[in-house]
Design a protein around this motif. Structure first.
Motif, PDB file in Angstrom:
ATOM      1  N   ASP A 152      26.363  44.173  37.686  1.00  0.00           N
ATOM      2  CA  ASP A 152      26.241  42.827  37.163  1.00  0.00           C
ATOM      3  C   ASP A 152      27.095  41.886  38.007  1.00  0.00           C
ATOM      4  OD1 ASP A 152      27.193  40.493  35.523  1.00  0.00           O
ATOM      5  OD2 ASP A 152      25.697  41.310  34.156  1.00  0.00           O
ATOM      6  N   PRO A 153      26.485  40.874  38.615  1.00  0.00           N
ATOM      7  CA  PRO A 153      27.253  39.989  39.495  1.00  0.00           C
ATOM      8  C   PRO A 153      28.317  39.179  38.754  1.00  0.00           C
ATOM      9  CG  PRO A 153      24.979  39.233  39.305  1.00  0.00           C
ATOM     10  CD  PRO A 153      25.059  40.554  38.618  1.00  0.00           C
ATOM     11  N   VAL A 154      28.077  38.835  37.498  1.00  0.00           N
ATOM     12  CA  VAL A 154      29.079  38.090  36.734  1.00  0.00           C
ATOM     13  C   VAL A 154      30.297  38.979  36.500  1.00  0.00           C
ATOM     14  CG1 VAL A 154      29.596  37.008  34.506  1.00  0.00           C
ATOM     15  CG2 VAL A 154      27.411  36.560  35.648  1.00  0.00           C
ATOM     16  N   GLN A 155      30.059  40.206  36.077  1.00  0.00           N
ATOM     17  CA  GLN A 155      31.168  41.121  35.847  1.00  0.00           C
ATOM     18  C   GLN A 155      31.925  41.392  37.150  1.00  0.00           C
ATOM     19  OE1 GLN A 155      28.596  43.978  33.697  1.00  0.00           O
ATOM     20  NE2 GLN A 155      30.322  44.151  32.274  1.00  0.00           N
ATOM     21  N   ALA A 185      37.985  45.641  30.466  1.00  0.00           N
ATOM     22  CA  ALA A 185      37.125  44.961  29.487  1.00  0.00           C
ATOM     23  C   ALA A 185      36.007  44.182  30.171  1.00  0.00           C
ATOM     24  CB  ALA A 185      37.967  44.030  28.609  1.00  0.00           C
ATOM     25  N   VAL A 186      36.316  43.575  31.311  1.00  0.00           N
ATOM     26  CA  VAL A 186      35.294  42.845  32.072  1.00  0.00           C
ATOM     27  C   VAL A 186      34.173  43.791  32.503  1.00  0.00           C
ATOM     28  CG1 VAL A 186      34.882  41.724  34.303  1.00  0.00           C
ATOM     29  CG2 VAL A 186      36.721  40.918  32.828  1.00  0.00           C
ATOM     30  N   ALA A 187      34.538  45.003  32.877  1.00  0.00           N
ATOM     31  CA  ALA A 187      33.554  45.975  33.376  1.00  0.00           C
ATOM     32  C   ALA A 187      32.837  46.731  32.260  1.00  0.00           C
ATOM     33  CB  ALA A 187      34.241  46.966  34.313  1.00  0.00           C
ATOM     34  N   CYS A 188      33.274  46.551  31.025  1.00  0.00           N
ATOM     35  CA  CYS A 188      32.713  47.299  29.896  1.00  0.00           C
ATOM     36  C   CYS A 188      31.227  46.990  29.707  1.00  0.00           C
ATOM     37  CB  CYS A 188      33.491  46.939  28.632  1.00  0.00           C
ATOM     38  SG  CYS A 188      32.968  47.848  27.168  1.00  0.00           S
ATOM     39  N   ASP A 189      30.466  48.029  29.438  1.00  0.00           N
ATOM     40  CA  ASP A 189      29.033  47.873  29.188  1.00  0.00           C
ATOM     41  C   ASP A 189      28.729  47.564  27.724  1.00  0.00           C
ATOM     42  OD1 ASP A 189      28.294  48.286  31.826  1.00  0.00           O
ATOM     43  OD2 ASP A 189      28.140  50.458  31.554  1.00  0.00           O
ATOM     44  N   ARG A 190      29.720  47.749  26.858  1.00  0.00           N
ATOM     45  CA  ARG A 190      29.527  47.449  25.433  1.00  0.00           C
ATOM     46  C   ARG A 190      30.099  46.085  25.137  1.00  0.00           C
ATOM     47  NH1 ARG A 190      32.019  51.777  21.845  1.00  0.00           N
ATOM     48  NH2 ARG A 190      31.357  50.225  20.328  1.00  0.00           N
ATOM     49  N   HIS A 191      29.426  45.341  24.276  1.00  0.00           N
ATOM     50  CA  HIS A 191      29.849  43.980  23.976  1.00  0.00           C
ATOM     51  C   HIS A 191      29.897  43.723  22.470  1.00  0.00           C
ATOM     52  CE1 HIS A 191      29.254  43.520  28.218  1.00  0.00           C
ATOM     53  NE2 HIS A 191      27.985  43.848  28.096  1.00  0.00           N
TER      54      HIS A 191
END
Length: 107
Positions: A9-12, A83-89
């Motif tokens: 993900d480019p944003v992450q 947390a930025v790299a986390c796939d769960r939101h």
């Protein structure tokens, strides 16, 4: 960026790079500058649904408001990077990251 935190993900990826930059400067810049940069991460993460990162930024901002510096803030920036790299939101993911911040605080 460390390969362990690479994301498609480019944003992450961009936010992770910004967190790393904050970490490199954290010991030499003012608390106001740190708070501003962390707030910018929060503002960028929120519209993309990166809620664990948003939760951690609030914890970091509260610590900075209390005057925290040094290793404690660096540790929280490490949690923010994760947390930025986390796939769960979802809510439980946010709670997990906030618990990690709490553990860092109590040391």
């Amino acid at each position: 960026m460390d390969a362990a935190y690479a994301t498609r993900d480019p944003v992450q990826a961009e936010l992770a790079a910004r967190v790393a930059g904050i970490g490199h400067r954290a010991r030499t810049v003012s608390i106001a500058t740190l708070a501003s940069e962390v707030d910018a991460i929060r503002a960028a993460a929120l519209p993309h649904g990166l809620y664990p990162a948003v939760a951690v930024t609030h914890a970091i901002e509260a610590a900075l408001a209390r005057g925290e510096r040094g290793a404690l803030v660096i540790g929280w920036l490490d949690i923010l990077r994760d947390a930025v790299a986390c796939d769960r939101h979802d809510g439980p993911a946010c709670e997990t990251y906030l618990a990690a911040c709490s553990v860092r605080l109590s040391g």
